[in-house]
Motif scaffolding. Structure first.
Motif, PDB file in Angstrom:
ATOM      1  N   GLN A 227       1.016   0.908   2.397  1.00  0.00           N
ATOM      2  CA  GLN A 227       1.414   2.249   1.976  1.00  0.00           C
ATOM      3  C   GLN A 227       0.253   3.024   1.368  1.00  0.00           C
ATOM      4  OE1 GLN A 227       4.704   2.535  -0.723  1.00  0.00           O
ATOM      5  NE2 GLN A 227       6.091   2.049   0.941  1.00  0.00           N
TER       6      GLN A 227
ATOM      7  N   ALA B 160       8.342   2.543   5.781  1.00  0.00           N
ATOM      8  CA  ALA B 160       9.258   2.810   4.664  1.00  0.00           C
ATOM      9  C   ALA B 160      10.715   2.806   5.087  1.00  0.00           C
ATOM     10  CB  ALA B 160       8.921   4.154   4.038  1.00  0.00           C
ATOM     11  N   ASN B 161      10.973   3.137   6.339  1.00  0.00           N
ATOM     12  CA  ASN B 161      12.370   3.223   6.738  1.00  0.00           C
ATOM     13  C   ASN B 161      12.895   1.944   7.379  1.00  0.00           C
ATOM     14  OD1 ASN B 161      12.917   5.705   5.746  1.00  0.00           O
ATOM     15  ND2 ASN B 161      12.357   6.793   7.613  1.00  0.00           N
TER      16      ASN B 161
ATOM     17  N   ASN C  29      -7.508  -6.992  -0.001  1.00  0.00           N
ATOM     18  CA  ASN C  29      -6.213  -6.888  -0.675  1.00  0.00           C
ATOM     19  C   ASN C  29      -5.092  -7.457   0.183  1.00  0.00           C
ATOM     20  OD1 ASN C  29      -6.942  -5.736  -3.089  1.00  0.00           O
ATOM     21  ND2 ASN C  29      -7.003  -3.680  -2.228  1.00  0.00           N
TER      22      ASN C  29
ATOM     23  N   LEU D 289       3.745  -2.817   0.862  1.00  0.00           N
ATOM     24  CA  LEU D 289       3.351  -2.037  -0.312  1.00  0.00           C
ATOM     25  C   LEU D 289       1.880  -1.666  -0.239  1.00  0.00           C
ATOM     26  CD1 LEU D 289       5.058  -1.238  -2.750  1.00  0.00           C
ATOM     27  CD2 LEU D 289       3.934  -3.052  -4.013  1.00  0.00           C
ATOM     28  N   HIS D 290       1.090  -2.627   0.206  1.00  0.00           N
ATOM     29  CA  HIS D 290      -0.333  -2.309   0.252  1.00  0.00           C
ATOM     30  C   HIS D 290      -0.660  -1.350   1.378  1.00  0.00           C
ATOM     31  CE1 HIS D 290      -4.493  -2.512  -0.508  1.00  0.00           C
ATOM     32  NE2 HIS D 290      -4.657  -2.560   0.793  1.00  0.00           N
TER      33      HIS D 290
ATOM     34  N   GLU E 218       6.595  -8.081   2.071  1.00  0.00           N
ATOM     35  CA  GLU E 218       6.894  -6.903   1.254  1.00  0.00           C
ATOM     36  C   GLU E 218       5.622  -6.401   0.564  1.00  0.00           C
ATOM     37  OE1 GLU E 218       9.880  -5.291   0.984  1.00  0.00           O
ATOM     38  OE2 GLU E 218      10.346  -6.617   2.658  1.00  0.00           O
ATOM     39  N   ASP E 219       4.820  -7.360   0.073  1.00  0.00           N
ATOM     40  CA  ASP E 219       3.545  -6.989  -0.540  1.00  0.00           C
ATOM     41  C   ASP E 219       2.675  -6.267   0.474  1.00  0.00           C
ATOM     42  OD1 ASP E 219       4.371  -8.178  -2.809  1.00  0.00           O
ATOM     43  OD2 ASP E 219       3.250 -10.034  -2.512  1.00  0.00           O
TER      44      ASP E 219
END
Lengths: 833, 349
Positions: B48, B57-58, B33, B45-46, B41-42
């Protein structure tokens, strides 16, 4: 048909949503929380979904909000919870929200950078101030040594020993470096200086008494002022490097005393100026934060809602040809009208009301989720059941029965009215203060467990009071509420003569007693409720209560198991598994009745026919049950001879029927499956011409082919498990007696070993001693008897329900209904955390 | 046997923690993935959805590779230090031993940095936090190895390793590398002996890993020293002697002066033969370094197959470092839009 005994009926729906209206429709549904969406793009990566950008924007906003919140918390301002639930903002409002948050974030960051710069300056100046004032003392010390020497001597030539004079003699100049270093590094620093400069430096140090903020990190730390004296340029370089390496802040320090004083003055004025500026910045920051703190909670909720909506919309199918989103969801049957209404409302509010969204019921072979309508009272009990496994869709939900049987079985083990009273009062307090307590101690895990089960605890307490009265146990003492039916009518002579005496209901019967010694001592009417308090005084209390409690345990257990089997009949009827009734339910029930219900009948028979006078001849039911299995009927001893006429015939017949049940259950279901399959095969050859059907059927058959061996194995396991289970489960219910015995004995020990000490002393000392022992007695009662014993009785009751009761009918293969609901989402991450 | 019985008494918790951490290592499907990500950014997101949670996240957008690198390292250091804090003897000494390697790297980094006239303030943040010690900042004081020893290193655990280097006269680039290699050699041998004294499964597992580490260093020193004017004897002094190559292989390595010669030496050892055969210098081939990394990952994975030993702590740290390198590699490829080589990471599972 809605009933509390089964989960709600669910429908699978397809929603066709207009792209413009989808957002507001989902928002409406989120407020209601009645549908569970299914992910239609499980194979799509999370970052390849349609609304990933929106989700990302929400995350960005969340990040900024988190930053703002942490800043507000840092300043210890209160956060205001919104009075009402804010609606999810419209997509176009989202941009405004973004702009506002962005602006605030930016503003605050700017203030922070300014403040940081100022603060650093301030801290540096503070350090310099300390540095100057501390070094002042070093130099003054030196001055005193130097008294008598000429004024133009270098002030820094401050050494106290002969080095000083030699320096003066050669006219060489001593250099020095002064600065501030954190206190924990000073030892390493000193050692390193010594090594590198080979002892040719002199270090003076003084601790700054109060904590000061480090200019770089802003943390409050202990610091030390130091001055290093050395000779020559090379050493200066080294010393400076070491200072750098140890992160010491070097400050200039003029050599001249007057200059120093001037510098100190300058520093003081600058500090004051800075203080004013700092205060102003702080005020500004406070104003901004105060403004933000009023609305930040609302924003957080809004952003979370937007995110949830887009997250849900990511699960939809995007039909490009028809320009709409297709969503699939589960919803309870009763809520379909609400769902339709919500969609209409959503379409209207989005302004594109011309074509409303469509709800389409679809047939599916997927198993629907299990949704039980619950309230705060039943919730706790449902959790107990669900912890074992969520009920299969539309299966009998044991919760309504557990509601009563669970506290009851608990109480049978916990039976003590005094302890029950304390438990009930505690639970009652939680129930009455429910609303205020709900928000308190949310993060305390143990507390939330207790609080979540407050109604269970309440019922457990109330039932314990009842069983305690039956056992006549209050803190291990008996209450003589209704007046004991027994009287001690011995004369003093008899009583003094022996340690213990017999109380007998009907002494004339016995040969070894004489009527004048043993008068009638039993009033003829049994004690009104539970066990006669006279047993408290007797030596054979335990023998008596054991026998009674053991039988209670067996009776309760077998009745509960029977009830479980009967519930399985209900399941068979509901799922239309009529073969299950004949292949499983009947043999199971008959087996249970033939052996175990028969045992209960014998227990009641024994209780009702045998009196005190023929106590020695009373049958031992355990031996009778064993003999029934072994088909042996001995003539002695009297306790195992036959109880009634024709016992042999009846018992043999019962045993025979019970044994027949075993192959019946083992074979009936597989044979039924075989016959059904054969029938269908015959049917298949008839309908062969339909080719398409044929393929379908064959596929179907292939499945069955594999199933057959599995059916045999499964049924074999099932059979063995059930019949062995009946015996072991019955024995397992004896824990009701065992735990109740343990509880009663433990509380008696506690009483006689601790509290008794105080009560048995005379006079004032006795009063004081009672006062002293009350504390250990009461705390041990609470911690050992209430908490530990309560926990153990709770776990055993739980086990009896999960294993002994539910295994008779409960599959528990479902999955819970998790609706898309803003309320749940917001609760999941409470804003306090 | 006795060790196995009592292992959990002292180290059971730490081992459990470590195995728990290990189960958070990214799987092949995660990498699959990750390489599909279009932007950083992707990637965030992944990540995460993996064990990393919202460790990014911060961070404000736009995300940079450096930030990711810092956060990854921070997380790893945090985990390791937690393990160190809950550990008992002799596990704590074992974990300390692991950090010595980072100390060596930090010292060398600082010395080379100062040789290139960089300010110490810029260099210190780039040091690995696991290898930081109190006197680290003052390293710039030293101009000669002797000074380095007497001023800085004498108080650190590295002091005994340094004794062999004191003879060097100047701190120039080549000498720094020699110092690094000598330190590393002494460190590896010491660590190897320490693991030997621990005995049991720890010794079995760790000696295997450290022997490979020693051999790898010997190979790499030989390959990198071909055109540097390092004499054969000087070179031989740098070979760690705790590997499988010792003594015959090292003698051979001392005499070789070409890549093919090294390959011939390796051919006598089946485990290394495969590695050299699988590597090449052409584009598209895997370099021998990558091959070594793959073999290292395999050894470290094997450490987890056995229980009641300390090897898993070492293995976990190394695997996690490899994972960090992988993530950074992928992130770099994404950031520089250089997707053709994005698959060159070294999968762990």
């Amino acid at each position: 048909m809605t009933t509390i005994f089964r989960s709600e009926q669910m429908t699978s729906c397809q929603l066709y949503l207009q792209p413009d209206a989808a957002y507001s429709c989902i928002a409406e549904l989120g407020e209601l929380g009645i549908v569970q969406f299914r992910d239609l793009n499980p194979n799509v990566n999370s970052f390849q979904r349609k609304f990933v950008n929106e989700v990302r924007r929400c995350e960005e906003m969340e990040r900024k909000l988190r930053f703002l919140e942490s800043e507000i918390k840092k300043d210890e301002l209160t956060l205001y919870d919104p009075d009402e639930n804010p609606d999810a903002p419209k997509p176009r409002e989202m941009i405004d929200l973004e702009a506002i948050i962005d602006k605030l974030d930016h503003e605050l960051k700017e203030i922070n950078t300014n403040a940081d710069a100022l603060l650093r300056n301030f801290n540096e100046l503070t350090e310099l101030k300390h540095n100057l004032s501390m070094t002042q003392t070093f130099f003054q010390d030196a001055q005193q040594v130097r008294i008598g020497l000429s004024e133009n001597a270098h002030e820094q030539n401050v050494d106290i020993d002969d080095q000083y004079s030699s320096t003066m003699a050669t006219g060489m100049k001593l250099g020095f470096v002064s600065g501030v270093i954190s206190r924990e590094r000073i030892i390493g620093f000193e050692r390193m200086l010594w090594r590198v400069c080979r002892g040719n430096v002199f270090l003076k140090q003084a601790d700054i008494p109060d904590l000061i903020e480090d200019p770089l990190t802003g943390e409050k730390v202990h610091k030390t002022v130091f001055v290093v004296f050395f000779q020559g340029e090379q050493l200066k370089n080294r010393v400076q490097k070491i200072c750098e390496g140890f992160r010491a802040n070097i400050y200039p320090c003029p050599e001249n005393a007057n200059e120093r004083r001037e510098l100190a003055m300058g520093v003081m004025t600058r500090l004051e100026d800075l203080n004013i500026v700092l205060r102003q910045t702080h005020d500004h920051r406070q104003r901004v934060l105060l403004e933000t703190s009023k609305t930040i909670r609302t924003w957080i909720i809004k952003v979370r809602k937007i995110k949830a909506i887009y997250h849900t919309m990511n699960m939809f199918n995007n039909d490009i040809a028809r320009k709409c989103f297709i969503a699939e969801c589960w919803t309870p049957n009763s809520q379909i009208d609400t769902l339709q209404l919500a969609l209409r409302k959503g379409s209207e509010s989005s302004g594109s009301g011309s074509i409303s969204s469509v709800v389409n019921r679809i047939e599916t072979n997927q198993q629907p989720p299990t949704h039980n309508k619950l309230n705060k009272f039943t919730q706790g009990f449902q959790n107990l059941v669900d912890a074992y496994g969520v009920a299969t869709y539309r299966e009998i939900n044991p919760m309504p029965f557990v509601l009563i049987t669970f506290p009851f079985l608990f109480a049978v083990m916990f039976g003590d009215a005094g302890h029950g009273l304390i438990v009930s009062i505690f639970a009652l307090w939680m129930v009455i203060k429910e609303n205020t307590l709900k928000k308190k101690w949310r993060t305390q895990e143990v507390w939330t467990i207790f609080f979540g089960g407050r109604y269970i605890i309440l019922l457990m307490g109330l039932f314990s009071i009842y069983t305690g009265l039956i056992y006549n146990d209050v803190f291990s003492k008996s209450l003589n509420l209704f007046g004991s039916s027994w009287r001690v009518k011995f004369d003093d002579k008899t009583l003094l003569k022996s340690d213990s005496v017999f109380l007998e209901p009907n002494p004339t019967i016995y040969n070894h007693t004489t009527p004048d010694q043993y008068r009638q001592m039993y009033s003829g009417n049994p004690y009104l409720l539970g066990i006669d308090p006279v047993w408290q005084l007797s030596d054979n209390k335990i023998t008596f209560t054991n026998s009674a409690k053991m039988k209670f345990a067996i009776i309760i257990g077998i009745i509960q198991m029977c009830f479980g089997v009967i519930l399985s009949l209900w399941n068979h009827l509901h799922f239309k598994h009529y073969h299950g009734i004949f292949a499983e339910f009947l043999p199971q029930l008959i087996f249970l009745v033939c052996i175990f219900i028969y045992l209960i009948i014998l227990i009641f028979y024994k209780w009702s026919t045998y009196q005190g006078k023929d106590a020695t001849d009373a049958p031992s039911l355990l031996i009778h049950l064993i003999n029934m299995m072994l088909l042996s009927y001995p003539d002695s001893p009297p306790s195992s001879t036959k109880i009634y006429n024709g016992q042999r015939g009846v018992q043999t017949a019962l045993l025979l029927i019970a044994v027949i049940c075993i192959p019946w259950m083992l074979l009936a279901k597989p044979i039924y499956t075989i016959i059904k399959r054969r029938k269908r095969n015959n049917h298949l050859t008839v309908t062969n011409p339909l080719a398409s059907n044929d393929i379908e059927m064959k596929n179907h058959n292939a499945d069955e082919e594999i199933d057959m061996s599995e059916v045999w194995v499964e049924q074999g396991i099932h059979t063995i498990e059930y019949f062995l289970g009946c015996i072991s489960h019955t024995a397992s219910y004896l824990r009701l007696w065992a735990l109740s015995l343990a509880h009663a004995q433990l509380s008696e020990v506690l009483w006689s070993m601790i509290f008794h000490i105080g009560l048995s002393m005379n006079g004032y000392i006795g009063g004081i001693a009672s006062f002293m022992v009350f504390m250990p007695w009461s705390s041990l009662t609470i911690f050992i008897l209430l908490l530990m014993e309560g926990l153990s009785a709770f776990l055993h009751a739980l086990r009896l329900h999960w294993v002994e009761f539910q295994s008779k009918f409960y599959k528990g293969e479902g999955y819970p209904f998790v609706p898309f609901s803003f309320k749940l989402i917001l609760e999941e991450t409470p804003p306090d955390s | 046997m006795k060790d196995d019985l009592f292992f959990n008494l002292d180290h059971g918790y730490a081992e459990g923690l470590c195995r728990g951490f290990k189960s958070g290592i990214l799987k092949a499907s995660d990498y699959h993935n990750l390489v599909q990500c279009e932007t950083l950014e992707d990637l965030r997101l992944h990540l995460q959805s993996t064990d990393y949670g919202n460790f990014l996240a911060n961070e404000a957008s736009p995300l940079t590779v450096n930030v990711i690198d810092d956060r990854l390292r921070e997380k790893l250091v945090q985990e390791f230090q937690h393990l160190r804090n809950v550990s008992y003897q002799p596990l704590s000494t074992f974990l300390d031993y692991i950090t010595y390697a980072y100390m060596i790297d930090n010292i060398v980094l600082l010395i080379t940095g100062t040789l290139h006239q960089r300010a110490i303030g810029d260099l210190l943040p780039r040091c690995h936090p696991l290898g930081s010690f109190e006197q680290l900042g003052a390293i710039t004081v030293a101009d000669t190895p002797a000074q380095l020893y007497t001023a800085v290193l004498v108080d650190t655990p590295l002091a005994p390793y340094f004794i062999d280097c004191i003879s060097e006269h100047d701190l120039d680039e080549l000498n720094v590398e020699i110092i690094r290699s000598t330190l590393y050699k002494a460190y590896l041998e010491d660590f190897y002996n320490f693991c030997k004294t621990l005995g049991g499964i720890t010794a079995e597992v760790m000696c295997e890993i450290l022997a490979f580490e020693a051999d790898r260093r010997a190979f790499m020193i030989t390959i990198n020293s071909f055109d540097t004017g390092l004499t054969q004897d000087e070179r031989a002094k740098l070979y760690p002697t705790c590997g499988h190559l010792n003594p015959d292989g090292l003698q051979e390595l001392r005499r070789t002066d070409s890549y093919d010669g090294v390959r011939d030496v390796a051919a006598r050892y089946p485990q290394y033969k495969v590695l050299f055969e699988g590597s090449g210098t052409n584009t598209g081939d895997k370099t021998i370094e990558d091959k070594f990394f793959e073999y290292e990952v395999k050894l470290n994975m094997n450490a987890f197959l056995r229980q009641f030993h300390f090897g898993i702590f070492y293995a976990y740290l190394k695997l996690k470092e490899q994972e960090n390198r992988n993530i950074i590699w992928i992130a770099e490829c994404i950031a520089q839009k250089h997707r053709t080589r994005i698959d060159n990471y070294i999968p762990i599972f």
